[in-house]
Write an enzyme that holds these catalytic residues in place. Structure first.
Site, PDB file in Angstrom:
ATOM      1  N   SER A 127       0.823  -1.216   0.000  1.00  0.00           N
ATOM      2  CA  SER A 127       0.000   0.000   0.000  1.00  0.00           C
ATOM      3  C   SER A 127       0.854   1.261   0.000  1.00  0.00           C
ATOM      4  O   SER A 127       2.014   1.256   0.437  1.00  0.00           O
ATOM      5  CB  SER A 127      -0.896   0.020   1.229  1.00  0.00           C
ATOM      6  N   GLN A 128       0.231   2.330  -0.446  1.00  0.00           N
ATOM      7  CA  GLN A 128       0.838   3.656  -0.377  1.00  0.00           C
ATOM      8  C   GLN A 128       1.218   3.921   1.082  1.00  0.00           C
ATOM      9  O   GLN A 128       0.458   3.570   1.999  1.00  0.00           O
ATOM     10  CB  GLN A 128      -0.242   4.637  -0.856  1.00  0.00           C
TER      11      GLN A 128
END
Lengths: 229, 799
Positions: free
Chosen positions: A80-81
């Protein structure tokens, strides 16, 4: 003088330039991507600052490890970011005595971030290749409070329930009933909804007695989609 | 200098066969790329590959003399090499080092090289085949009418051949089978002089082709496709697969595969595993195990159960029934007369045969009748009334990055909702469920469509007729023929309380009720809903950063939301990297347009350095052959779209239109070769085409609507009567133009052919963009205007 000698030794050993580059990238990531967007929980910020994200991304994407975006890790999955990881960590209010269940280990990055804060992390991955490599990586990095299991996250991890919090990183089109059962009364579950390469809406599920309520949390605040605004 | 050589008949047959193989290969390649990637990526790659025709024109313009000198050996050799390339490119493209994934293009820069390689790879078979065709045209230019007829008729037959092959073989097996055809074409035109060398190539190609037929390559599906994700689940395996013109159908089973869109958090039972049906690697639907004795049905715990919560539904119409989830729900809710409509015959066959044991033979249930037809066509022909009409769920969990933005969805247009409204009984409702997306687009477009349709019916207070209920992930709208009563409103509230859902639209609703169980971070969503229900609707349309106006039959792009002027605003709020993922489908088409525009520009300009810049002559040729290329493609694209609704089956509509057009144009071309002083009549022919196309733009749609209920044979006859005249005429200008150039400027012949090829490819992208922005009627108008270019050039040449 001693510092200079040590520094020179590390340069000759080929350690310092690469590591220091990643450290400075990580510091910039925390400052510009995470703190700037309103994450203020000290434990979360400290944890994100100390976990080497570049060790959790595929080799050919090493240069992008601290970019403000998710990255592919194979098998159609992503890491994920950074901001999403920080937000999910903060929103579950992790305490030092907490027991947290994660569904969707992926590369193991979120588990590592949690492991820096809470007592026990239980993480489940359905794709065996990803789960095994994440388990090996977390072990190599010395995380002793992370337990990895390869199985269907739908059933949760009943032996270690109830959990103070559950993070579902690999969301599906239903919220598994066993996970709600394994959440402590007053516990919190967070789920990202949306394409991983786009903006994800995070959803918080709160259990209070028999009542279960959800709240959509938008990680990136934006003004309504009107050009006049 | 032009050579007056007669083409032996074997050249006509050879060019026809080669054309069969090229079109069949193109269609199969389209399917393969749609499976391993997505349809729009397939479109992008093939558009660039088809520039092989333009490139062949350029190549022949530059090396005309050398190629003509060695034509005897080159023509068969090029055909054989084309066959070898067809057999080899799929396997090469699937090799790990070269494999491209368009989803990764925006996160991994190295994918750009894989993309360039993919382009080059698929370019070769078309380029080699086109070189052979162009060389034959050039060598026997005085018989261009007959040769062009063979080319067009072969292309038409290629479409039919591809449908046949797709029905019997798996996609990866077909290219090697097709590749035999160019080799046979090459053998047909072998001359004695070139026998030795070409025979060696024939032998090599046959060994390669036989190997490829015996060992078809494995297709590596993108890791981001639904099929790959399903296969990553515990003990997942493909139980069954079958290819058909509708696509490659695969059934996956896994103990971890479950289905319950937006399931209520009050559901406490175990969720049973389902089988997943995939079409070309995309999710088509679940097969939920059910027996007549079963009481609980998981779908009753979703917002989609709303219409059953407020009333009994005896007569139910399920549109695009797919794998039958809504049919099962209707059966479990005690509906006595259930009509399922599904255009995909392959799914129906699967559900009635291989999977019938899982659903208690649902499709053969005494209360169920199933129609294999496009839902819109069914609505146009049906006269019954229903207590409930259900539509398939809109969108996908988590979104699809807009990969389906340019898919025509005639079931979600304002016109479709009007047709459904007319089929409702007094207490009947239309029910449509939608995934909540972010930024919100689809639910708003559903609502705007419903509200505008009601307004057309003279209803001023839409909120009395609409109910909407929201879970944590989905929203279901119901549209009732008569206003919802107070009792029904109370039943909606009870349903919400029981399931932890929230009413979003309901008469007498207060703001607190809207987010009791499922809070949104802000209430903008409700503000938008209220504005759509009010007279402020148009203001929201213009101010919202996405296009949420209703789709129409003229612009049936329900999933297309981009407003180009909003991109800076979106980039500001979400970041540049997020922009491609909002609507990748449309972006890919625009990207394709610019790519082919640049390449085509180069291909058209380069030959001028060799054949000379002859001022006005050059421009006339450009206008003449561009106009023909653009006009023909535009007409073909619009006709396919219009006949999809008419025939109720997209595959057969496309096959019928393409085949009729190409064959009729071929006949036109053949007849033109018999007319002496053809040039004298060309103005009249071009003018007739323009008049006919304007006539189609205005009257074709109403004529098709009026005749849609006719029996199939009458509809086929009517379609041919409509398509044949203009197609016949459209087959004449190309050979007429080539014949003119052969007489007056022979060296321009291959160049003109290349221009026609390049502009045909560009027009596919332009037609899509015009259809999205302005609608299909305008594409037809532009087709008519495109044919005014050759008319003006012809008048200029005559003067």
């Amino acid at each position: 003088m001693l510092g200079l000698i040590l520094g020179l030794t590390m340069i000759f050993a080929g350690v310092l330039p690469e590591e220091s580059s990643f450290i400075s990238q990580r510091q910039a990531m925390v400052k510009n991507q995470i703190e700037a967007r309103g994450i203020s929980d000290r434990a979360t910020l400290q944890s994100i600052s100390s976990v080497s994200r570049h060790l959790f991304v595929p080799g050919k994407l090493l240069d992008s490890a601290y970019d403000d975006r998710p990255l592919p890790i194979g098998y159609g999955q992503t890491i994920s970011q950074p901001y999403i990881v920080a937000y999910m960590t903060e929103i579950i209010n992790p305490g030092t005595d907490s027991r947290v269940l994660e569904i969707g280990t992926g590369s193991g990055y979120q588990a590592a971030v949690l492991a820096e804060i809470v007592k026990d992390v239980y993480t489940i991955e359905i794709i065996s290749e990803l789960g095994n490599s994440a388990a090996a990586r977390l072990k190599d990095l010395g995380y002793k409070n992370v337990n990895v299991r390869i199985s269907d996250g739908y059933y949760g991890w009943e032996e270690h329930s109830p959990f103070d919090a559950i993070i579902v990183t690999a969301a599906s089109e239903y919220i598994p009933p066993p996970l709600i059962d394994q959440l402590k009364d007053g516990g919190r579950m967070v789920i990202p909804v949306g394409s991983p390469f786009m903006i994800q809406t995070l959803m918080l599920v709160e259990k209070k007695g028999d009542k279960i309520k959800t709240t959509s949390l938008m990680p990136v605040r934006f003004v309504p989609f009107r050009r006049s605004n | 200098m032009k050579q007056n050589v007669s083409a032996p008949k074997r050249f006509c047959f050879s060019i026809g066969l080669l054309s069969v193989s090229i079109i069949a290969f193109e269609l199969v390649l389209m399917q393969i790329l749609s499976i391993v990637q997505w349809y729009h990526f397939a479109y992008m790659v093939i558009s660039v590959a088809l520039l092989g025709f333009g490139a062949a024109g350029t190549f022949l313009s530059v090396f005309r003399k050398r190629f003509l000198d060695k034509a005897e050996i080159l023509i068969p050799l090029l055909m054989i090499l084309c066959g070898i390339a067809m057999a080899a490119v799929i396997r090469t493209a699937q090799a790990p080092y070269f494999r491209f994934d368009c989803y990764l293009l925006f996160s991994d820069a190295s994918q750009m090289w894989q993309l360039v390689f993919t382009y080059l790879l698929f370019f070769f078979p078309f380029f080699l085949g086109a070189l052979a065709i162009g060389l034959i045209f050039l060598k026997f230019v005085n018989e261009i009418g007959k040769l062009y007829f063979a080319n067009l008729a072969g292309s038409g037959a290629g479409g039919v051949a591809a449908l046949g092959l797709i029905s019997f073989f798996l996609p990866q097996e077909i290219p090697a089978i097709i590749s035999v055809v160019p080799v046979v074409s090459g053998i047909m035109v072998l001359s004695r002089k070139s026998m030795g060398l070409v025979f060696a190539f024939v032998s090599i190609s046959l060994i390669l082709i036989i190997y490829s037929i015996m060992n078809p390559p494995n297709l590596a599906v993108s890791e981001f496709k639904a099929l790959s994700r399903a296969l990553n689940l515990t003990d997942a395996e493909i139980d069954f697969e079958k290819n058909s013109p509708h696509g490659l159908m695969q059934i996956v089973s896994s103990s971890a595969l479950r289905y319950a869109p937006g399931l209520s958090l009050t559901y406490r039972e175990d969720l049973p595993a389902v089988k997943g049906v995939f079409q070309n690697g995309d999710w088509l639907g679940p097969v939920i195990s059910w027996k007549s004795g079963d009481k609980a049905f998981v779908m009753d715990y979703t917002t989609g159960a709303l219409p059953y919560a407020i009333n009994k539904r005896a007569r139910v119409l399920v549109l695009n029934a797919g794998t039958g989830t809504d049919l099962l729900q209707a059966i479990s809710q005690g509906a006595t007369s259930i009509t399922g409509v599904e255009p995909n015959s392959a799914v129906l066959s699967l559900m009635k045969n291989e999977l019938s044991h899982m659903t208690d033979s649902m499709f053969d249930h005494p209360s169920v009748s199933v129609r294999n037809i496009e839902s819109r066509t069914f609505l146009a022909m049906d006269t019954s009334t229903y207590d409930l009409i259900t539509l398939p769920i809109v969108g996908y969990f988590g979104g699809t990055s807009g990969l389906y933005a340019l898919q025509e969805q005639y079931l979600f247009t304002r016109n479709a909702f009007r047709k459904m409204w007319l089929r409702l009984s007094e207490e009947g409702v239309i029910s449509v469920t939608c995934w909540m997306d972010y930024p919100v687009r689809k639910p708003l477009r559903i609502l705007s469509t419903i509200v505008e349709m009601l307004e057309e019916q003279g209803i001023q207070n839409p909120v009395d007729f609409i109910g909407a209920v929201r879970s944590w992930g989905t929203i279901t709208f119901i549209l009732k023929k008569t206003p919802l009563s107070n009792t029904e409103a109370e039943l909606v509230r009870e349903f919400c309380n029981r399931m932890s859902f929230d009413p979003a639209i309901l008469r007498g609703l207060n703001q607190e009720e809207r987010a009791w169980f499922n809070k949104l971070e802000d209430d903008n969503f409700f503000t938008y809903i209220d504005e759509l229900l009010s007279s402020e609707r148009k203001k929201l349309y213009s101010e919202y950063d996405f296009n949420i106006e209703p789709a129409t039959d003229n612009r049936p792009y329900f999933s297309q939301f981009y407003k180009w002027q909003s991109l800076p605003n979106l980039a500001k709020h979400f970041g540049n990297h997020a922009i491609p993922f909002f609507e990748m489908g449309y972006l890919i088409v625009v990207l394709t347009f610019f790519q082919i525009l640049i390449v085509a520009g180069v291909l058209i300009i380069v030959p001028l350095f060799f054949i000379g810049w002859e001022g006005g002559h050059i421009l006339r040729t450009v206008f003449y052959f561009s106009g023909i290329g653009i006009g023909y493609m535009f007409v073909e694209i619009v006709l396919i779209q219009m006949f999809i609704l008419y025939f109720g089956n997209p595959i057969y509509a496309a096959a019928a239109v393409i085949t009729s057009m190409l064959v009729c144009s071929g006949i036109g071309s053949y007849v033109s070769s018999k007319i002496k002083r053809l040039w004298d009549y060309l103005s009249i022919i071009l003018l007739s085409i323009i008049v006919l196309l304007f006539f189609y733009a205005v009257l074709l749609s109403p004529m098709l609507n009026k005749s849609i209920a006719m029996p199939l044979p009458a509809k086929i006859l009517f379609a041919v009567i409509l398509i044949a005249p203009v197609s016949f005429l459209m087959g004449i200008p190309f050979p007429a133009g080539i014949s003119y150039l052969a007489e007056h400027s022979y060296k321009q012949v291959p160049w003109a052919w290349g221009i026609n090829g390049c502009l045909s490819v560009i027009s596919t992208a332009v037609a899509t963009i015009v259809a999205v922005e302005l609608g299909f009627v305008w594409v037809m108008v532009f087709a008519a205007l495109a044919y005014s270019l050759p008319l003006m050039s012809e008048i200029e040449m005559r003067s």
